[in-house]
Design a protein around this motif. Structure first.
Motif, PDB file in Angstrom:
ATOM      1  N   ASN A  79       0.888  -1.319   0.128  1.00 35.67           N
ATOM      2  CA  ASN A  79       0.074  -0.010  -0.149  1.00 35.67           C
ATOM      3  C   ASN A  79       0.854   1.289  -0.019  1.00 35.67           C
ATOM      4  O   ASN A  79       0.564   2.375  -0.473  1.00 35.67           O
ATOM      5  CB  ASN A  79      -0.757  -0.046   1.102  1.00 35.67           C
ATOM      6  CG  ASN A  79      -2.281  -0.327   0.983  1.00 35.67           C
ATOM      7  OD1 ASN A  79      -2.868  -0.197  -0.229  1.00 35.67           O
ATOM      8  ND2 ASN A  79      -2.845  -1.076   1.709  1.00 35.67           N
ATOM      9  N   LEU A  80       1.821   1.257   0.616  1.00 36.96           N
ATOM     10  CA  LEU A  80       3.114   2.404   0.821  1.00 36.96           C
ATOM     11  C   LEU A  80       3.202   2.665  -0.842  1.00 36.96           C
ATOM     12  O   LEU A  80       3.266   3.927  -1.230  1.00 36.96           O
ATOM     13  CB  LEU A  80       4.090   2.030   1.421  1.00 36.96           C
ATOM     14  CG  LEU A  80       4.160   2.044   2.994  1.00 36.96           C
ATOM     15  CD1 LEU A  80       5.529   1.657   3.761  1.00 36.96           C
ATOM     16  CD2 LEU A  80       3.669   3.466   3.499  1.00 36.96           C
ATOM     17  N   VAL A  81       3.482   1.673  -1.508  1.00 37.81           N
ATOM     18  CA  VAL A  81       4.072   1.896  -3.001  1.00 37.81           C
ATOM     19  C   VAL A  81       2.776   2.529  -3.833  1.00 37.81           C
ATOM     20  O   VAL A  81       2.776   3.210  -4.914  1.00 37.81           O
ATOM     21  CB  VAL A  81       4.881   0.751  -3.543  1.00 37.81           C
ATOM     22  CG1 VAL A  81       4.925   0.968  -4.995  1.00 37.81           C
ATOM     23  CG2 VAL A  81       6.031   0.683  -2.762  1.00 37.81           C
ATOM     24  N   ALA A  82       1.759   1.653  -3.778  1.00 35.21           N
ATOM     25  CA  ALA A  82       0.325   1.904  -4.385  1.00 35.21           C
ATOM     26  C   ALA A  82      -0.055   3.251  -4.372  1.00 35.21           C
ATOM     27  O   ALA A  82      -0.811   3.982  -5.012  1.00 35.21           O
ATOM     28  CB  ALA A  82      -0.728   0.898  -4.040  1.00 35.21           C
ATOM     29  N   THR A  85      -5.051  -5.923  -7.325  1.00 39.91           N
ATOM     30  CA  THR A  85      -5.756  -5.785  -8.660  1.00 39.91           C
ATOM     31  C   THR A  85      -5.741  -4.530  -9.111  1.00 39.91           C
ATOM     32  O   THR A  85      -5.598  -3.377  -8.163  1.00 39.91           O
ATOM     33  CB  THR A  85      -7.207  -6.430  -8.299  1.00 39.91           C
ATOM     34  OG1 THR A  85      -7.402  -7.566  -7.782  1.00 39.91           O
ATOM     35  CG2 THR A  85      -7.984  -6.065  -9.449  1.00 39.91           C
ATOM     36  N   ILE A  86      -5.348  -4.027 -10.325  1.00 39.31           N
ATOM     37  CA  ILE A  86      -5.270  -2.896 -10.840  1.00 39.31           C
ATOM     38  C   ILE A  86      -6.293  -2.746 -11.852  1.00 39.31           C
ATOM     39  O   ILE A  86      -6.535  -3.578 -12.840  1.00 39.31           O
ATOM     40  CB  ILE A  86      -3.869  -2.718 -11.458  1.00 39.31           C
ATOM     41  CG1 ILE A  86      -2.826  -2.593 -10.370  1.00 39.31           C
ATOM     42  CG2 ILE A  86      -3.917  -1.195 -12.104  1.00 39.31           C
ATOM     43  CD1 ILE A  86      -1.361  -2.373 -10.867  1.00 39.31           C
ATOM     44  N   LYS A  87      -7.058  -1.596 -11.811  1.00 39.40           N
ATOM     45  CA  LYS A  87      -8.131  -1.076 -12.905  1.00 39.40           C
ATOM     46  C   LYS A  87      -7.596  -0.085 -13.607  1.00 39.40           C
ATOM     47  O   LYS A  87      -7.659   1.012 -12.849  1.00 39.40           O
ATOM     48  CB  LYS A  87      -9.102  -1.132 -12.252  1.00 39.40           C
ATOM     49  CG  LYS A  87      -9.732  -2.364 -11.675  1.00 39.40           C
ATOM     50  CD  LYS A  87     -11.436  -2.034 -10.767  1.00 39.40           C
ATOM     51  CE  LYS A  87     -11.795  -3.475 -10.510  1.00 39.40           C
ATOM     52  NZ  LYS A  87     -13.115  -3.295  -9.907  1.00 39.40           N
ATOM     53  N   ILE A 140      -6.292   0.564  -7.468  1.00 37.00           N
ATOM     54  CA  ILE A 140      -5.550  -0.250  -7.073  1.00 37.00           C
ATOM     55  C   ILE A 140      -5.784  -0.915  -5.863  1.00 37.00           C
ATOM     56  O   ILE A 140      -5.953  -0.222  -4.774  1.00 37.00           O
ATOM     57  CB  ILE A 140      -3.937   0.125  -7.044  1.00 37.00           C
ATOM     58  CG1 ILE A 140      -3.318   0.815  -8.330  1.00 37.00           C
ATOM     59  CG2 ILE A 140      -2.953  -0.895  -6.495  1.00 37.00           C
ATOM     60  CD1 ILE A 140      -2.143   1.242  -8.221  1.00 37.00           C
ATOM     61  N   LEU A 141      -6.289  -2.321  -5.933  1.00 42.09           N
ATOM     62  CA  LEU A 141      -6.902  -2.872  -4.894  1.00 42.09           C
ATOM     63  C   LEU A 141      -5.642  -3.810  -4.145  1.00 42.09           C
ATOM     64  O   LEU A 141      -5.246  -4.735  -4.941  1.00 42.09           O
ATOM     65  CB  LEU A 141      -8.124  -3.886  -4.911  1.00 42.09           C
ATOM     66  CG  LEU A 141      -9.389  -2.896  -5.602  1.00 42.09           C
ATOM     67  CD1 LEU A 141     -10.528  -3.643  -6.012  1.00 42.09           C
ATOM     68  CD2 LEU A 141      -9.835  -1.657  -4.609  1.00 42.09           C
ATOM     69  N   ILE A 142      -5.353  -3.537  -2.797  1.00 47.48           N
ATOM     70  CA  ILE A 142      -4.540  -4.493  -2.428  1.00 47.48           C
ATOM     71  C   ILE A 142      -5.183  -5.034  -0.940  1.00 47.48           C
ATOM     72  O   ILE A 142      -5.518  -4.671  -0.331  1.00 47.48           O
ATOM     73  CB  ILE A 142      -3.232  -4.015  -1.948  1.00 47.48           C
ATOM     74  CG1 ILE A 142      -2.654  -3.241  -3.113  1.00 47.48           C
ATOM     75  CG2 ILE A 142      -2.292  -4.556  -1.073  1.00 47.48           C
ATOM     76  CD1 ILE A 142      -1.322  -2.314  -3.145  1.00 47.48           C
ATOM     77  N   GLY A 143      -5.182  -6.637  -1.184  1.00 49.51           N
ATOM     78  CA  GLY A 143      -5.739  -7.360  -0.129  1.00 49.51           C
ATOM     79  C   GLY A 143      -4.656  -8.372   0.725  1.00 49.51           C
ATOM     80  O   GLY A 143      -4.025  -8.769   0.104  1.00 49.51           O
TER      81      GLY A 143
END
Length: 116
Positions: A23-26, A109-111, A79-82
């Motif tokens: 998440n830091l990079v996203a 997941t990237i949209k 950008i979804l990070i789970g």
């Protein structure tokens, strides 16, 4: 007239990095143009940047090959990070004791969407 509401998606599962680090990079590239995001990720020195860059390049390839979209008009919509699975490991301590260590995995997941 072309349909402008095309959302291109790409994802990766079970990445050996914690969601917190990803998440830091996203956050660096969320809601940015794809060309800007590529440059940001290329020069980011974190390991998580490599994971996100691979998924982003996959999404760009999907946009070009499956939908015929121009790369210059794309931006990162989401950008979804789970969390994914967690491995439990034993960590030896003094006097015969043992503690548990958790190794976390993540999903990305990237949209992408075309700029109107």
């Amino acid at each position: 007239m072309k349909n402008r509401d095309i959302i291109v998606e790409a994802g990766s599962k079970v990445l050996r990095s914690t969601p917190r680090k990803l998440n830091l990079v996203a956050d660096l590239v969320r809601n940015k143009k794809v060309s800007f995001a590529n440059v940001q990720l290329r020069f980011c020195e974190k390991k998580a940047a490599g994971f996100i860059m691979k998924v982003l390049n996959s999404a760009i390839a999907n946009a070009q090959n499956n939908y015929g979209l121009n790369v210059d008009n794309l931006y990162i919509k989401e950008i979804l990070i789970g969390k994914s699975l967690t491995l439990r490991r034993v960590y030896p301590k003094a006097m015969g004791r043992a503690n548990r260590m958790s190794k976390f995995y993540s999903n990305i997941t990237i949209k992408l969407k075309e700029i109107v």
